[in-house]
Structures are given as C-alpha cells and as structure tokens.
Design an enzyme around this catalytic site. Structure first.
Site, PDB file in Angstrom:
ATOM      1  N   GLU A  72      -0.334  -2.276 -26.641  1.00 23.74           N
ATOM      2  CA  GLU A  72       0.348  -2.157 -25.542  1.00 23.74           C
ATOM      3  C   GLU A  72       1.650  -2.297 -25.542  1.00 23.74           C
ATOM      4  O   GLU A  72       2.355  -1.261 -24.955  1.00 23.74           O
ATOM      5  CB  GLU A  72      -0.160  -3.158 -24.469  1.00 23.74           C
ATOM      6  N   LYS A  90      -3.339  -5.903 -26.875  1.00 24.07           N
ATOM      7  CA  LYS A  90      -1.840  -6.723 -26.807  1.00 24.07           C
ATOM      8  C   LYS A  90      -0.645  -5.949 -27.773  1.00 24.07           C
ATOM      9  O   LYS A  90       0.205  -5.563 -27.265  1.00 24.07           O
ATOM     10  CB  LYS A  90      -1.626  -8.179 -26.860  1.00 24.07           C
ATOM     11  N   GLU A 114      -8.954  -8.387 -27.586  1.00 22.77           N
ATOM     12  CA  GLU A 114      -7.770  -8.511 -26.827  1.00 22.77           C
ATOM     13  C   GLU A 114      -6.305  -8.553 -27.674  1.00 22.77           C
ATOM     14  O   GLU A 114      -5.479  -8.043 -27.232  1.00 22.77           O
ATOM     15  CB  GLU A 114      -8.040  -9.970 -25.724  1.00 22.77           C
ATOM     16  N   ARG A 132       5.159  -3.733 -11.984  1.00 22.54           N
ATOM     17  CA  ARG A 132       4.005  -2.983 -11.719  1.00 22.54           C
ATOM     18  C   ARG A 132       3.855  -1.661 -12.654  1.00 22.54           C
ATOM     19  O   ARG A 132       3.186  -1.021 -12.884  1.00 22.54           O
ATOM     20  CB  ARG A 132       3.613  -2.439 -10.259  1.00 22.54           C
ATOM     21  N   CYS A 182       2.216   2.233  -8.500  1.00 19.44           N
ATOM     22  CA  CYS A 182       3.571   2.508  -7.695  1.00 19.44           C
ATOM     23  C   CYS A 182       3.721   1.250  -6.675  1.00 19.44           C
ATOM     24  O   CYS A 182       2.954   0.717  -6.215  1.00 19.44           O
ATOM     25  CB  CYS A 182       3.560   3.919  -7.019  1.00 19.44           C
ATOM     26  N   LYS A 230       1.231  -2.174 -13.975  1.00 15.43           N
ATOM     27  CA  LYS A 230       0.678  -3.606 -13.905  1.00 15.43           C
ATOM     28  C   LYS A 230      -0.705  -3.424 -13.131  1.00 15.43           C
ATOM     29  O   LYS A 230      -1.557  -4.048 -13.551  1.00 15.43           O
ATOM     30  CB  LYS A 230       1.565  -4.594 -13.410  1.00 15.43           C
ATOM     31  N   HIS A 250     -19.456  -1.114 -42.500  1.00 19.08           N
ATOM     32  CA  HIS A 250     -20.067  -0.269 -41.886  1.00 19.08           C
ATOM     33  C   HIS A 250     -19.124   1.048 -41.489  1.00 19.08           C
ATOM     34  O   HIS A 250     -19.643   1.869 -40.630  1.00 19.08           O
ATOM     35  CB  HIS A 250     -20.984  -0.748 -40.856  1.00 19.08           C
ATOM     36  N   TRP A 276       4.839   5.766 -10.409  1.00 20.94           N
ATOM     37  CA  TRP A 276       4.279   5.945 -11.798  1.00 20.94           C
ATOM     38  C   TRP A 276       3.555   7.528 -11.667  1.00 20.94           C
ATOM     39  O   TRP A 276       2.707   7.709 -10.987  1.00 20.94           O
ATOM     40  CB  TRP A 276       3.126   4.940 -12.014  1.00 20.94           C
ATOM     41  N   ASN A 323       1.522   5.768  -2.805  1.00 19.58           N
ATOM     42  CA  ASN A 323       0.719   5.492  -3.921  1.00 19.58           C
ATOM     43  C   ASN A 323      -0.520   6.109  -3.588  1.00 19.58           C
ATOM     44  O   ASN A 323      -1.121   6.130  -2.456  1.00 19.58           O
ATOM     45  CB  ASN A 323       0.266   3.854  -3.698  1.00 19.58           C
ATOM     46  N   GLY A 324      -1.220   6.475  -4.837  1.00 19.00           N
ATOM     47  CA  GLY A 324      -2.565   6.792  -4.778  1.00 19.00           C
ATOM     48  C   GLY A 324      -2.598   8.391  -5.322  1.00 19.00           C
ATOM     49  O   GLY A 324      -1.882   8.803  -5.909  1.00 19.00           O
TER      50      GLY A 324
END
Length: 602
Positions: free
Chosen positions: A482, A479, A475, A27, A2, A597, A498, A72, A97-98
């Site tokens: 995401e 990406k 990675e 963010r 946030c 973010k 396997h 968020w 925030n939190g």
C-alpha cells in the site's frame, strides 16, 4: 473517498471551507476545487495539486455561501477539466461523491436538449440535469433531479440566482448536516466541520436538505418533511495535529496502546450488552458470517480462529464485494458481522443489505464511527474507540477491530457454557495487559528501521505465517504494498512447497511471523526450506522460540508470547516495517497513490 464541504453563514466561509477540505485530505484525492456565490454569479477555482495550492488561489476571495470538494477519479482522468465543482451554464455549481450508473442515458438526453459537456465525469450530468429542471427553486429542482438518478451519490449544489442557499442530497454515500452559531453546513464527514459546527445530524438514504445562514429544510426519500437526531460534534482537538511524528501513520501506530485501552473502556465482565444485545440475539446463533474488505477482512480471518476455538461456532469470512454477487445459501440463524473502519464502506454496506434481504437479520456492525450508516442500520453494534484515523493505511482501527472481535468470541463462548469464571478473569486480565504488550512491540522500532534500509532496494517480498497469524502476514504484505509500492504476497507457511518456493532467491526477502505457539516446530521447518534455497529471512518472534539471528536470518524478538491475543501484538512490527520502508523510499506515506481512506464506491 471524495470529500464535500458546503456552507451558508453570516460570515466569510472561504477559510472554513478550505479548513474543512484540508481535514478531509486523509480520504485520498487527486484534484480539488471550490465554488462560491459572489456578485450575482459563481466563482470557481480548481487544481490537480493539493488543498494548499487551492488555498493560494483563493487568497483574497470572500463569500458567505460556497461548496468545495476533493476528488478521487472514477469517471475521467485526474485533470483540471474533470475536477469538481462542475458548472452548468454559469448558473448551477455542483460537487458529487459516488457513481451515477445511468449517466450515459442522461447524457444523451441532455445533449439532445442542447447541453454541452466539458468533462468525462458522471457528475457533470447531474449539474446539467438540475439546470434543466430549475424553475426558480433550487430545492425543488434537486428533489426532482435525484429521482432520475440511479447509483450512489452525495451532492452539494449552488445556484447563481439564489444567493445564500446550498442544497445537499444523499443516497448510498454519507452526508452530514451541521449547525454553527451563525450558519449551517453540510459535509461528507463530520470531521470537516470541527470548529465550525457545534452539532451534526446524519442524513438518511434519500434525504434532501436546503440550508441558509439561519435555517434549514429537510425532506426524506418520500419527499416528506423529516427530522434527524442532532448529536454534539465531537471535539477533535489534537486529532489532526502531528505533534512529534513525521506522518499520521506513524502517529497512529504509536497511538495503538491508548486506542486499545479506550476500546476496552473499563469492561469488567463479558456480557452480550457489550454489543447492544438486550434481546438474546446472540444466544441462538448457529453460524457466523463476517463481511469486510481489505484490512478489515484480515481482522475477520483472525476472528474465525478465535470464535471457532472458544465458542465452537463455525465461521465464514467473505470478501464483501464478492459475497453479494454469488448465489449463496442463506441461514436465518447466522450472525452477520460487518467490519469497517468508517462504517460507510460501500461494498460492505451492500453485502450487509443483501444478507438482510435474504432473511439474515441478525447483524452486528463493528466500526470506528458512531453515526455511520453501518452503525445506524445494524441491530447490534460495537463502537471501537481508535479515534480519528487519518493515514490511508489503517493501523489502530485494525487492532481495535481485533479487540472487539475477541470480546465477541468470549461472549459467544460464555453463552454456550464454554467460558467459566476463571477463564473469563484470565482473558480480561490479558486484554487489560495488551497496551503494555503493544508498547513493548513499539520499542522494536530502531531495529525495524535498520531492516527497512535493506527493503528499500527490493521489488518483491514474501510474507509467511501459520494459523491465526497467517492473516497477520497478509496484513503485513498489504501494508508494505500500500505505502511502499513493493510487490508483496502472503502465504500460509505450509503452502511454500506448493508453489511459492519457486520465487525464493537471495533477492526475495521472506518476512515471517513466528510466535511461540503449537505450530512453531512446523514453521521452523518451513524456514529451513527458505534458507536451503538461498532466501533471506526476516523473522518476528517472541520469548522461548530459540530462533536466533544468523547468516541469512534476521530476528526481532518480542519479550513475551501473548497466547490467543498474539496476533494483535505481532501486527505492530509489521506496520512499522511497512512505514519505515516507505519513508526510506520517499513515498507519500499518508496518501498513497490511487488509494482512498473511505471507499464509498463499489
């Protein structure tokens, strides 16, 4: 996550608040809101749309004191009634925030005292708590209230009865104090204050601050007057301008040559001083523990290969959110490395603090924000110079983290007599050439755009790599999922037989990182396993591999193999593949759904 902006000034601050909030859109958020003191009361606007919609609602609104927020969702769905600011009895307005861990207990207490709740948020509990404690002094009420809170928070608060006053407090979530020419500001990120404040001070754990247009008061966790160091606010100039690019992610991918060059910043010698080590902390290290989340953890996984190969020091890489929940065995001779773009990642900060409590005090922070909590708390630090990264999916922060970790591997090797003068010169020369190699990787974009068209019709993808390129495959898969929302998994190529080979069909694209290294022949055998099952291969390779395009095999060749630094070069085409696939699928590239973010909640 946030975003918070608050202001008390001698001029209309509504445009400043909205501009700051727009700077924090990167963010990630699902609602936003604004509250100002006006005509002896509080005016509030909220929306589940973008900040641009809030700006339309605020047209004509003027005030000299206010707070605003991008949310968020954690407690309560993304909905207008759950959007901040929260208001208590038309008197207290608050953004937060939190996460407040004891909100249920406080909610029951406040309900018993007659308070009604209009949202499902933990934030509304704080607003009512402050109102219940208010006795004519908002600064005092907030100081009393935060002593009752358990969890993480950064808050900004107004009271209708105290015109021109904003109070902020923080514990576990960042908050900065800004000073401008005719006012004071608070924000969750200094970027929000660019253009309004000329200097900022980073608040410490437990700080509570009261700002007006002409002054501020600050107390620490012990309720004692405190001073914090002022720093000039970096001029972000074009950082938030797209220029010729379609999205911030694309811009940041193409900024990587410059970001790497800036991070290397004229380094001429491999020296512990690069990491602020003037006391010989690195010399006695017996093990290395890397703590990180998401993309940063993959940087740590590449670094394990480098450090063990060059310095011959054993390395463990742990997901930060898992590390502190298990009964680990501490070793005081371990160098604990926290890697984070923001330096405020809650899980990584908590893991570092847990390691410190276990007696592992040799700690190094690698991140991209100079004043972050991680940089302030660690005994050693390395600041990457990626510049502001706005796209939620990290790109240039990742490559600069890799540069920092490679430099660390060289320092540790040199201290142990495993890096002679000629090898040091060779490695430095290779690092200096990296921007050129990255430009060559970026030049593959037209070919990758053609691949992306094929990926838009897929629902799943498999990524393969071996050795130090397996984390790069991870990675690449991260990406893709995401930002394009295609399900993607990464495996060490040798693990195909396997289990994952069962997934391979002509509908499963298999993306492979295939550099010309000692594992190439084994990797080629793995590729044959894929082709034998009808799988379609998309191979990123480089000079001398003799992997050519053929039916069912698509190949993009980088012009040179880059040795130990190859992972830094090979990740760039994977970033471009994810980006162009997402663009072709029409997703919100810079603000993917459900993601933020800076992840400042655990």
């Amino acid at each position: 996550m946030c975003g918070i902006v608050g202001a008390a000034a001698q001029h209309d601050i509504v445009p400043t608040l909205l501009e700051g909030l727009q700077r924090l859109e990167y963010r990630g958020y699902d609602s936003c809101g604004l509250a100002v003191q006006k005509d002896g009361g509080i005016s509030r606007l909220r929306t589940t749309q973008r900040v641009a919609d809030l700006r339309v609602q605020a047209e004509g609104l003027q005030a000299v004191t206010g707070i605003c927020h991008t949310r968020w969702a954690t407690h309560g769905a993304p909905a207008t009634h759950n959007a901040h600011p929260m208001i208590s009895r038309d008197q207290v307005a608050l953004v937060h925030n939190g996460i407040i861990e004891n909100h249920d207990e406080l909610r029951a207490e406040l309900r018993a005292a007659g308070y009604a709740f209009d949202s499902q948020t933990d934030t509304e509990v704080i607003a009512h708590l402050i109102h219940s404690l208010y006795a004519g002094d908002l600064f005092a009420a907030v100081r009393q209230a935060v002593r009752r809170l358990r969890g993480a928070y950064a808050i900004a608060v107004l009271h209708a009865g105290e015109p021109g006053v904003v109070v902020g407090a923080r514990a576990g979530n960042p908050l900065v104090l800004g000073q401008g020419s005719d006012g004071f500001y608070i924000a969750s990120d200094a970027l929000a204050l660019a253009g309004a404040a000329h200097q900022v001070a980073y608040l410490e754990e437990g700080d509570v601050v009261c700002i007006t247009a002409g002054a501020f008061r600050l107390v620490d966790a012990a309720d004692q007057p405190a001073l914090r160091d002022w720093r000039p606010l970096e001029a972000y100039s074009g950082a938030t301008e797209l220029g010729p690019y379609r999205h911030y992610m694309q811009k940041e991918i193409f900024e990587q040559p410059r970001a790497v060059a800036d991070t290397l910043g004229g380094i001429e010698h491999i020296d512990p001083a690069l990491f602020g080590d003037s006391a010989g902390t690195l010399a006695g290290v017996r093990r290395v523990l890397i703590l990180a989340c998401g993309t940063s953890s993959y940087a740590g996984a590449v670094a394990r290969h480098w450090i063990e190969a060059l310095a011959r020091i054993p390395v463990d890489v742990e997901t930060a959110s898992e590390y502190r929940t298990r009964d680990s065995v501490p070793d005081p001779e371990t160098l604990v490395i926290g890697v984070s773009q923001s330096g405020e990642t809650a899980d990584t900060l908590s893991a570092l603090r847990h390691a410190r409590a276990l007696g592992m005090t040799r700690q190094l922070a690698i991140c991209n924000v100079a004043g972050s909590a991680m940089m302030r708390e660690a005994s050693l630090r390395f600041l990457t110079h990626a510049g502001v990264e706005i796209g939620v999916a990290s790109t240039k922060a990742f490559t600069t983290q890799l540069v920092a970790l490679f430099l660390l591997a060289l320092v540790l090797a040199k201290q142990r007599g495993r890096l002679d003068a000629q090898a040091e010169r060779d490695h430095l020369q290779a690092l200096r050439h990296l921007p050129v190699a990255l430009q060559a990787a970026l030049a593959t974009e037209p070919q990758i755009i053609a691949w992306a068209e094929a990926f838009t019709r897929k629902n799943n993808a498999l990524f393969l790599g071996r050795g130090m390129h397996f984390p790069i495959a991870q990675e690449g898969a991260l990406k893709l999922k995401e930002i394009s929302y295609i399900h993607a998994e990464a495996y060490p190529a040798g693990e195909l037989k396997h289990g994952p080979l069962a997934l391979v069909t002509d509908e499963m694209p298999v993306v492979t990182v295939a550099p010309n290294d000692v594992l190439l022949d084994k990797l080629k055998s793995n590729l044959q396993e894929v082709r034998a099952r009808g799988g379609e291969l998309y191979v990123f390779t480089d000079a001398g591999t003799r992997i050519e395009a053929s039916p069912g095999v698509h190949a993009i060749r980088l012009p040179e193999h880059y040795g130990l630094l190859s992972p830094i070069v090979h990740v760039v085409p994977l970033q471009l593949l994810a980006y162009h696939t997402a663009v072709a699928r029409g997703t919100d590239v810079d603000k993917p759904r459900n993601l933020a973010k800076s992840v400042t909640v655990e």
